[in-house]
Every structure is written in C-alpha cells, then in structure tokens.
Design a protein around this motif. Structure first.
Motif, PDB file in Angstrom:
ATOM      1  N   ILE A 199       0.843  -1.202   0.000  1.00 22.87           N
ATOM      2  CA  ILE A 199       0.000   0.000   0.000  1.00 22.87           C
ATOM      3  C   ILE A 199       0.878   1.252   0.000  1.00 22.87           C
ATOM      4  O   ILE A 199       0.580   2.228  -0.701  1.00 22.87           O
ATOM      5  CB  ILE A 199      -0.935   0.000   1.237  1.00 22.87           C
ATOM      6  N   LYS A 202       1.696   3.737  -2.967  1.00 24.64           N
ATOM      7  CA  LYS A 202       0.829   3.426  -4.114  1.00 24.64           C
ATOM      8  C   LYS A 202      -0.252   4.480  -4.282  1.00 24.64           C
ATOM      9  O   LYS A 202      -0.657   5.144  -3.328  1.00 24.64           O
ATOM     10  CB  LYS A 202       0.159   2.048  -3.917  1.00 24.64           C
ATOM     11  N   ALA A 204      -3.941   5.210  -4.571  1.00 24.87           N
ATOM     12  CA  ALA A 204      -5.190   4.523  -4.227  1.00 24.87           C
ATOM     13  C   ALA A 204      -6.361   5.445  -4.506  1.00 24.87           C
ATOM     14  O   ALA A 204      -6.291   6.648  -4.253  1.00 24.87           O
ATOM     15  CB  ALA A 204      -5.190   4.119  -2.765  1.00 24.87           C
ATOM     16  N   ALA A 226      -0.395   5.446   1.478  1.00 26.70           N
ATOM     17  CA  ALA A 226      -0.820   5.510   0.069  1.00 26.70           C
ATOM     18  C   ALA A 226      -1.074   6.980  -0.288  1.00 26.70           C
ATOM     19  O   ALA A 226      -1.238   7.822   0.600  1.00 26.70           O
ATOM     20  CB  ALA A 226      -2.096   4.706  -0.127  1.00 26.70           C
TER      21      ALA A 226
END
Lengths: 334, 334
Positions: A199, A202, A204, A226
């Motif tokens: 996560i 990243k 999201a 994230a």
C-alpha cells in the motif's frame, strides 16, 4: 476440513474453498463466492487467488488464540454486548462467532415499544459493566427513537464500530491513535496486507465518501502511506482518475459502474459495493452485483476482492477483533 | 485610505495596495507582499489580482459589523481569552485586532515556572467564564508542561483553533458540522470563494498532510465537493498528480519545490508553505520563500495566493471569526 468446521459454526451455506485460477481467466461468480480472483502482472507471473473466506477463518483462529492467552494470563475474557430493539431480525453471526473464539456475548432484546429512556439506560449499564468491552447497537432502531442520541450514548472506549466523530478525528490525525478501526475499511486493509499487496507509496482511489466506509477507508489508506484520491458524485471524468490507480476500492452500490476500461492493467480491485439486481434466470429472481464489472475487471486487474457472496464474515471478525483490542486496552494486557 | 487605517491598527509595516498586473507578467515579489498575483486562462481574458491583504481587511470589517449588531441586539460581545505562559514573545496582533472589531480580549500571562496544575486551573476558569467564547493557548509552552494535556483541557466549544480530534472528526464526516474550521484552511477557502474561484467538481491537490494544515485543508476542500488528492513524502512522481490539478495548495516548507512544469496551465495556486533562505543580498541576510517557485508559477497559473509577506493577518482574522461564531452559538444569536 477446517472449512467445514467453520461452515457449520457460522451457519454458512455457500463456503467455497480456494480455487487456483489461470492468469487472465474469467471466473464464474459461483466459483468465488467470497473470493478475490484472478492475477495479472504479478512478478511471479503466476495466478493469484485471494480468498476472503480463508482470511476470515484465519483471523477467527487468531482471535481465539489471543482470547485463550488472555484467559490463562489474567483470568478475563473479552465481552461483547449486543443491543437489539424491536421486531427486526437479530443477526446471529456475532454470538455464534463469539462462542467459537471464547468471547462472552451479552444479548439484550428490547420490545418495539421500549422508550428511548429505557434504551439509553440499557446502553449506560453496558458502559458501566466491566465485563463488557464492546457494545453493538443493532440498526435500524424503532422510528420513535433518536438513533443518533442512542449511538452517541455508547462509551467511545467500547464503541467497536468506530464511527464516533472523536474516533474518526483520531483516525485522521497523524501521531494519534483511534480507539478502533471501522470494521469494513479494516477488513479491506487486512485483505491487502495478508496477500502481500503493498500500500505504501501506491496510488489509491476510493470511490464513495460515506461516513461508514469511503471516508474512513481513505483515512486508513493514508495512514498506510498511500496517495489517496476520493471520487464522489461531483467528480468529473472519474475514469481518468481510476485509470491511474494501483488500488481501487469502491463502495457506492451502483451495479457494474466501474468498467474494465477504467482500470489500469495490474491494479488491485476491492469491491465493497453490492446491489440487488432483478434477474429472472436467477434462483430467487434476483442476484447481487458489485460496483465493479467483474468479468471485465478480471481481464485487466491483478487481483479482485469482492463482497458479492462474502456474507460479511470478515467484517464480523473485525468487530470481534475490536472487542479483543478493547479488552486488552481496558485490562492493560499486552 | 482604508489600507492606511488597517496598517496602523495592525502594526503592519509592509502593506502594499492592490496592483493590476498584465496577464502572464512576472511580478517582483516586493510588489505583492500579501498578494495573489497574475491571471491566465480566465474567461474574461483580463489579468486578475487576488489581494490577501484586502480580503483580510474586508473580513475584519464584516466581523466588526456583526459584533456591533450582536451588542445592539442582546447586549453581549464575543470574548477571546489568550493564555501566554513563559518568556516567549506574546503575539500582539490578536488583541489589537480585537480592539478594532469590538471583541473583548482577556490576556493572562503566567510566569515560566508556573506549574502545570496552575495552568490547567487557568484554562478551566476560561472554560467556565460565560464572557469568554474563544480560548487561545499560545505555543510553545514551557518544556515542563504536557502541551497535549493543556490543549486537551480547552473546552471544545471554545477551542477556536479547531484542532481537537472531535472537531476534526466532525469536519471529516458528511452531514455533521464541526465547531470551528481550523484557521489557515478556512483562510484559503475564503480567498477562493471571495475571488469566485470555483471549488465544486474541481480536481484539488494538497501537498503536505500535517494535522494543522494539509489534512484539515483536504477535508474542507472535500466538503466543498472538490475531488481531492493529498500528496506527501511517500508519494511517487508528485508532479504527475499536480499537473492534473485545477487547484494546488501547498504547505510543506520546501523552498521552490513546485516548479512551473508541475502546474497545469490556468491552475490556481495557494502557497501556504514558507521557508527561511539565506541571501547575502537581502536586507537582513535572509529572505522568505514559498513552496512554489513563484516566478515559474506566474508563467503558468491563472492565480497565485502566497503567504510570503502576508504576515498571517487573514489567519488571525479567522480566529476572530471563530470567536464570533462561538459567541453566536453560545448565545443562540443568529
């Protein structure tokens, strides 16, 4: 074998064991009733199957082990109080699961015409009871009651749903710790962690900004480092945003809203939305459909976790997990 | 003329009146000390100047009008209590501004060696005082005190900074209303509103996720129906995200971090970050620099609002505005 034990424990009629799926294959929905399915673009180049049911079972066992350790060490077990008012159907799953993990359950059923005052007294007695560590008020309440008032009366230290604004504020703030993580966002993060889906760092996207899911899910993803965008009804061209996301979590209840073309190849999809759609060919004349067009997503995504068919077992586990967390905190048990 | 009155009232030495700037021109910083500058891509095709100082003056007048109306109607005026402990310099601006708008100020100065208990007693007396509607604890507190404990002791109904987790939770939740909007995010939104910069449906990027600015600013933009992304230290390729934004708000304190190439043509820039940079050629051997490379941004953006040179007057106004809000709420005055 374990699956069968759990199946009978939880009264579940649709448990399906994990199925290994060929990369890129479209998975018939009946084969993945509580499952994340399909894998594309994974480094191992092998198909990945995420089984929501398996994670639910694993967590239930972990809770049982911890409850047992607590009992042996300090002679206490966590207690979960469920308050049910009126004629609506009481959810059985909590106390059946409680029995399995060793959490004491206290179920109070009040009649439909109970006064608000009497209901508040009941909440207050749970607040004061040292054997109760988690309180769950089943909704909806009868219409003559102020739902907000009743829910606000639950002590924040035992409010295992985690929707109290103070808890949400603590969840939003860096360097602060919420009392509890709301159950469904917590379940999503558990699923990602336990399947080694990174996560941190990243992109999201959370579709939907409800107080019960979208907003706390975004806050939780942010705590996990994230870079989060929330898409909502006023967002223009949402597909331009989802196409950049490594992780898409949707919870709006619009059947098949997210098409395959909205998804970046290799993205991870968590579909929490679920809608009732009429279908003459289905057994009962309807079927459940997610926010994300499942068949198309399977062609593009690296993994899909869907609520369709999952029966909320993992979410139910999260409430037990929160009850355990509360008991540990209140008894200073590490 | 008004500018001169305000300048003397607030002890401001760097007030610059609005300057109309040619579209796309680079603005020498000394000409726009508290100013949003430059316009590109506006529908009228005319240069737009956003003057932070002018908005600060306007709001101060509005507060004065409202305080006067309150006094005439119910015979009460709002009261702001400032608690200052120790040898650090007391900010004068609040009570000078209070005098101008008609808000009563109560300044208590405690010695550096005051006990935590005594300080808490002082906070408690402000909490109980019906003439006090806003409480401000000046930071930093002496090191022997638990800052968190002192700040948490301030009644949420009078905590005009708005950083209490319960207030943040209410800010995050749809359908709930926070007691107060934190001052700097509130100032940013005021600047956008008063310059007819639409927020609803726009892509907004907030750079930085601090509890005091980035996080509440993102929550506030979300309440205004923007589609919000928060960029932070773990975000990869932040420029790919900022390039899609209609509104960029930055508050990280990294000089000139956001280059012109990070900005979509026509975007609106709000630069809340401010850093101290050595400069031999500057008058005092240093100068203040924003997060956003000002000269480059002027070439691309449609408007820039910068904190460099603004002296926080608008932010100070927001605390007075919150004190007024509190007084109106506590006296049920509409």
């Amino acid at each position: 074998m374990e699956a069968n034990i759990m199946r009978s424990l939880m009264g579940c009629t649709s448990f399906t064991p994990s199925v290994l799926i060929q990369k890129g294959a479209i998975i018939p929905r009946h084969l993945c009733l509580r499952t994340a399915v399909s894998a594309r673009g994974s480094s191992s180049d092998a198909a990945m199957v995420i089984d929501k049911g398996k994670v639910a079972v694993d967590i239930l066992h972990e809770i049982r082990t911890e409850v047992s350790r607590m009992k042996e060490s300090i002679g206490m077990v966590p207690g979960l109080a469920v308050l049910h008012v009126g004629d609506t159907k009481l959810s059985k799953s909590y106390w059946v699961s409680c029995g399995f993990v060793g959490i004491r359950s206290f179920v109070v059923h009040l009649a439909e015409d109970t006064t608000e005052e009497k209901t508040l007294e009941c909440v207050s007695s749970f607040n004061d009871d040292p054997c109760v560590h988690g309180i769950l008020v089943e909704l909806p309440l009868p219409t003559h009651m102020d739902e907000h008032k009743i829910l606000n009366a639950v002590s924040i230290e035992k409010d295992i749903k985690g929707f109290h604004p103070l808890n949400i504020g603590l969840l939003a703030m860096r360097g602060r710790e919420p009392f509890f993580l709301p159950q469904t966002p917590k379940a999503c993060i558990e699923l990602l962690h336990r399947n080694n889906i990174e996560i941190k760092g990243k992109r999201a996207v959370v579709i939907g900004r409800s107080n019960t899911f979208g907003m706390p899910a975004a806050l939780l993803l942010q705590r996990e480092d994230a870079t989060v965008t929330i898409i909502h009804s006023k967002t223009k061209n949402p597909q331009d945003i989802t196409r950049q996301a490594d992780i898409i979590i949707s919870a709006v209840g619009k059947p098949n809203m997210v098409r395959g073309s909205w998804i970046k190849p290799g993205a991870v999809i968590v579909d929490v939305g679920i809608s009732y759609v009429r279908d003459r060919n289905a057994r009962y004349g309807f079927r459940w459909v997610g926010d994300i067009c499942y068949e198309e997503a399977c062609e593009v995504a690296s993994a899909i976790i869907t609520d369709v068919g999952s029966e909320g077992l993992l979410e139910s586990d999260m409430l037990l997990s929160n009850t355990l967390t509360s008991a540990k905190r209140l008894h200073n048990f590490l």
